[in-house]
Motif scaffolding. Structure first.
Motif, mmCIF file in Angstrom:
data_model
loop_
_atom_site.group_PDB
_atom_site.id
_atom_site.type_symbol
_atom_site.label_atom_id
_atom_site.label_comp_id
_atom_site.label_asym_id
_atom_site.label_seq_id
_atom_site.Cartn_x
_atom_site.Cartn_y
_atom_site.Cartn_z
ATOM 1 N N PRO A 155 0.811 -1.217 0.000
ATOM 2 C CA PRO A 155 0.000 0.000 0.000
ATOM 3 C C PRO A 155 0.847 1.269 0.000
ATOM 4 C CG PRO A 155 -0.818 -1.568 1.623
ATOM 5 C CD PRO A 155 0.482 -2.090 1.139
ATOM 6 N N ILE A 156 2.004 1.210 0.682
ATOM 7 C CA ILE A 156 2.898 2.369 0.768
ATOM 8 C C ILE A 156 4.235 1.972 0.148
ATOM 9 C CG2 ILE A 156 3.968 4.042 2.312
ATOM 10 C CD1 ILE A 156 1.839 3.150 4.412
ATOM 11 N N ARG A 172 7.510 -3.210 8.181
ATOM 12 C CA ARG A 172 6.170 -3.789 8.260
ATOM 13 C C ARG A 172 5.077 -2.743 8.048
ATOM 14 N NH1 ARG A 172 6.690 -8.957 10.272
ATOM 15 N NH2 ARG A 172 4.527 -9.173 10.878
ATOM 16 N N GLU A 173 5.346 -1.486 8.457
ATOM 17 C CA GLU A 173 4.299 -0.473 8.307
ATOM 18 C C GLU A 173 4.042 -0.118 6.840
ATOM 19 O OE1 GLU A 173 8.007 1.734 9.967
ATOM 20 O OE2 GLU A 173 6.966 -0.192 10.259
ATOM 21 N N THR A 279 -0.983 10.412 3.768
ATOM 22 C CA THR A 279 0.217 9.581 3.742
ATOM 23 C C THR A 279 0.295 8.786 2.443
ATOM 24 O OG1 THR A 279 0.062 9.377 6.146
ATOM 25 C CG2 THR A 279 1.502 7.823 5.001
ATOM 26 N N ALA A 280 -0.858 8.331 1.967
ATOM 27 C CA ALA A 280 -0.921 7.596 0.706
ATOM 28 C C ALA A 280 -2.351 7.648 0.190
ATOM 29 C CB ALA A 280 -0.468 6.140 0.888
ATOM 30 N N THR A 281 -2.496 7.494 -1.123
ATOM 31 C CA THR A 281 -3.817 7.401 -1.743
ATOM 32 C C THR A 281 -3.858 6.124 -2.576
ATOM 33 O OG1 THR A 281 -3.193 8.622 -3.746
ATOM 34 C CG2 THR A 281 -4.007 9.916 -1.877
ATOM 35 N N TRP A 302 -5.100 -2.746 2.248
ATOM 36 C CA TRP A 302 -4.031 -3.468 2.939
ATOM 37 C C TRP A 302 -3.785 -4.835 2.306
ATOM 38 C CZ3 TRP A 302 -0.936 -0.628 5.528
ATOM 39 C CH2 TRP A 302 -1.404 0.473 6.247
ATOM 40 N N THR A 303 -3.771 -4.878 1.008
ATOM 41 C CA THR A 303 -3.463 -6.095 0.251
ATOM 42 C C THR A 303 -2.226 -5.850 -0.595
ATOM 43 O OG1 THR A 303 -5.789 -6.815 0.155
ATOM 44 C CG2 THR A 303 -4.295 -7.721 -1.501
ATOM 45 N N THR A 304 -1.310 -6.786 -0.573
ATOM 46 C CA THR A 304 -0.048 -6.678 -1.327
ATOM 47 C C THR A 304 0.000 -7.764 -2.380
ATOM 48 O OG1 THR A 304 1.212 -5.677 0.489
ATOM 49 C CG2 THR A 304 2.450 -6.906 -1.160
#
Length: 309
Positions: A155-156, A172-173, A279-281, A302-304
């Motif tokens: 996500p980031i 991890r964040e 922080t992110a879109t 929150w999926t990678t």
């Protein structure tokens, strides 16, 4: 006889003529309104067909790229969508790997890959660097022996360039909901904001706005319909800005990451017009009422995606 003497006959004839003319004009107006409504509906149908065709073209272009890749012998060995415990397990494995000094490369791959990053990747991946570029924006993890080569789309995605260490540089964040943070979902007709401690929601606020859907036959033109709808969307975005401003002014935002997700155009417009610095879109597909839509959006955000090169 009396009507003729009093001049009523000519008046009645004129009334009859005017009533006939009025009926003719009314029929013409109704026919014209029907035609315009049909034209507006036809335009919407055409726009929907264009959208479907554009989606199909994008799909075919993707298939063509895969065919070209297959013909060149470059294929992704495995692709998986990871979240929750499964994602934690994969991260644990990657971060547990140890190499010699500067034996593990972690590289941020964006649409425009700097030559220095590309050179480091090519040294290990060779032609397979094209597979990493296809996954951009992503993180690429590869060891100097070529035993492990994966890309991760978190996500980031941090701007870390090319980092050589004795282990992969993964935080991890970047992948998992960690600590206190907020996720705001924005659609043209909906707003929902959740405040979370790790993956548990501890606060919520949300609302829906009355925004017209597709235009259909009716008593007003397509142009008027679009003006009304655009005005309703503007009012909705103003409500969203006020809700986010209230969240920030309440002191909750201090050092708290804010992730803004939803329809891409709506998210971008909200950021541009409000001066927000999330922080992110991310673009996510979340339908339904505010609370379940927010839950879907959080799950999607929150999926990678993991690709094994």
């Amino acid at each position: 006889m009396l009507d003729r003497l009093l001049g009523r006959a000519s008046l009645r004839e004129r009334i009859d003529e005017l009533e006939a003319e009025n009926e003719r004009l009314q029929n013409r107006y109704e026919a014209e309104s029907e035609r315009r409504a049909d034209a507006a509906t036809a335009r919407q149908d055409a726009e929907e067909r264009v959208n479907r065709l554009e989606d199909r073209i994008a799909q075919l272009e993707g298939e063509l790229e895969r065919v070209d890749t297959d013909e060149s012998g470059l294929t992704v060995r495995r692709r998986d969508q990871l979240r929750g415990p499964r994602l934690e397990g994969v991260l644990d494995r990657l971060t547990s790997i140890r190499t010699g000094p500067e034996g593990a490369l972690t590289a941020g791959v964006d649409d425009a890959v700097p030559e220095s990053v590309r050179a480091d990747l090519e040294d290990v991946l060779g032609d397979r660097v094209a597979l990493a570029e296809e996954a951009a924006p992503c993180l690429c993890c590869v060891d100097d022996a070529g035993l492990l080569a994966v890309t991760l789309e978190p996500p980031i995605t941090p701007d870390i360039g090319a980092t050589w260490r004795d282990r992969f540089a993964l935080e991890r964040e970047w992948f998992l909901p960690t600590g206190r943070h907020a996720v705001a979902l924005v659609r043209t007709d909906l707003f929902a904001l959740g405040v979370y401690e790790d993956d548990e929601r501890v606060d919520y606020r949300g609302f829906e706005s009355d925004v017209k859907g597709s235009h259909s036959k009716g008593g007003f033109s397509q142009a008027r319909f679009e003006r009304i709808r655009d005005g309703q969307i503007d009012e909705h975005l103003e409500r969203c800005r006020d809700a986010l401003a209230a969240y920030e002014s309440g002191g909750e935002r201090a050092d708290t990451p804010l992730f803004l997700v939803g329809q891409r155009g709506t998210v971008d417009a909200l950021v541009d017009e409000s001066g927000l610095e999330p922080t992110a879109t991310a673009a996510v597909d979340a339908t339904g009422d505010p609370k379940p839509a927010l839950a879907d959006a959080v799950h999607s955000f929150w999926t990678t995606e993991l690709r094994v090169l």
